[in-house]
Design a protein around this motif. Sequence first.
Motif, mmCIF file in Angstrom:
data_model
loop_
_atom_site.group_PDB
_atom_site.id
_atom_site.type_symbol
_atom_site.label_atom_id
_atom_site.label_comp_id
_atom_site.label_asym_id
_atom_site.label_seq_id
_atom_site.Cartn_x
_atom_site.Cartn_y
_atom_site.Cartn_z
ATOM 1 N N ARG A 1 39.669 34.325 35.057
ATOM 2 C CA ARG A 1 39.677 36.074 35.343
ATOM 3 C C ARG A 1 39.897 36.129 36.646
ATOM 4 O O ARG A 1 40.341 36.393 38.303
ATOM 5 C CB ARG A 1 38.796 36.608 35.249
ATOM 6 N N ARG A 2 39.162 34.916 38.190
ATOM 7 C CA ARG A 2 38.732 35.030 38.833
ATOM 8 C C ARG A 2 40.024 34.054 39.464
ATOM 9 O O ARG A 2 40.331 34.049 40.583
ATOM 10 C CB ARG A 2 37.528 33.366 39.204
ATOM 11 N N SER B 1 42.415 36.970 39.903
ATOM 12 C CA SER B 1 41.993 37.428 40.894
ATOM 13 C C SER B 1 42.009 37.756 42.383
ATOM 14 O O SER B 1 42.398 37.973 43.691
ATOM 15 C CB SER B 1 40.601 38.168 40.965
ATOM 16 N N ARG B 2 42.393 36.035 42.432
ATOM 17 C CA ARG B 2 42.647 35.957 43.853
ATOM 18 C C ARG B 2 44.283 35.395 44.706
ATOM 19 O O ARG B 2 44.200 36.032 45.289
ATOM 20 C CB ARG B 2 42.096 33.676 43.952
ATOM 21 N N THR C 1 46.285 37.239 42.536
ATOM 22 C CA THR C 1 46.650 39.166 42.671
ATOM 23 C C THR C 1 46.027 39.603 44.695
ATOM 24 O O THR C 1 46.953 40.876 44.660
ATOM 25 C CB THR C 1 46.618 39.998 41.209
ATOM 26 N N ALA C 2 44.809 39.079 44.944
ATOM 27 C CA ALA C 2 44.749 40.309 46.106
ATOM 28 C C ALA C 2 45.553 40.209 47.265
ATOM 29 O O ALA C 2 46.161 38.789 47.566
ATOM 30 C CB ALA C 2 43.695 39.467 46.703
ATOM 31 N N PRO D 1 41.177 34.092 48.908
ATOM 32 C CA PRO D 1 40.754 35.227 48.070
ATOM 33 C C PRO D 1 41.254 37.169 49.060
ATOM 34 O O PRO D 1 39.793 37.602 48.241
ATOM 35 C CB PRO D 1 39.099 35.609 47.552
ATOM 36 N N ASN D 2 40.708 36.672 50.487
ATOM 37 C CA ASN D 2 41.182 37.656 51.416
ATOM 38 C C ASN D 2 41.597 37.409 51.867
ATOM 39 O O ASN D 2 41.940 36.421 52.704
ATOM 40 C CB ASN D 2 39.268 38.030 51.393
#
Length: 224
Positions: free
Chosen positions: A11-12, A15-16, A18-19, A87-88
């Motif tokens: 999941r992590r 999440s990364r 798709t960010a 992640p960002n």
Amino acid sequence: MTPPTDRAWPRRLLSRFTALWYLKAFGTMAFMVLFFQTYFWVQHHPLREPFMMPTLAIDDWVPFTPAGFAAYVSLWVYVSLPAALMPNLRTLIVQGLWTAALCSFCLLLFWVYPTQTPVQDIDWSQHPQLAFMKSVDAAGNACPSLHVASAVYAAFWLHRILAQIGAPALLRWLSVLQCAVIVWSTLAIRQHVFLDVVAGALVGAVFAWLSLRGVPQSARSQMP
């Protein structure tokens, strides 16, 4: 912050991935277009005649393997993964700037101190994919191998990212294996000699170390 569990790492990872996926996709494409434009300009405007790189015994130990071309071109997917897993926006920019610095350093060396691999006694017409690559890749970019430098640099970043999300050790070893296969391919298709590979690995490792100094190793920490 609770350490990621084995069940949580996929999941992590997703999440990364798709960010900011749209920005990552466009940015990676734009970076590669700019890189290749600069790369070919440098190839056609060296400051001096290319120096022929010497070969060592180990170069003969690695057999010519045309099938290594698939591993060679897989680099472009492999080196895109660290940016895809940022992640960002801040980490994406930092990682992107360091990647640009690595490429710029090698391109500068190719321009100022161009080198080339020895002419091989191989009938390239029997290997169309390799022949095409040889036809567009002019002399001047042998040492350090940017292919190897990029692979090693990406391997260090992926190791740190996978550790942060709590991915299984097997996944990290598979990443190392893929990097090793890419490095091998540069010798197997006679695109580089061993000295090019050593120099490229050193450059990749140095830039990875410099860029990862402020990046936490623990999965408990957020990246800068």
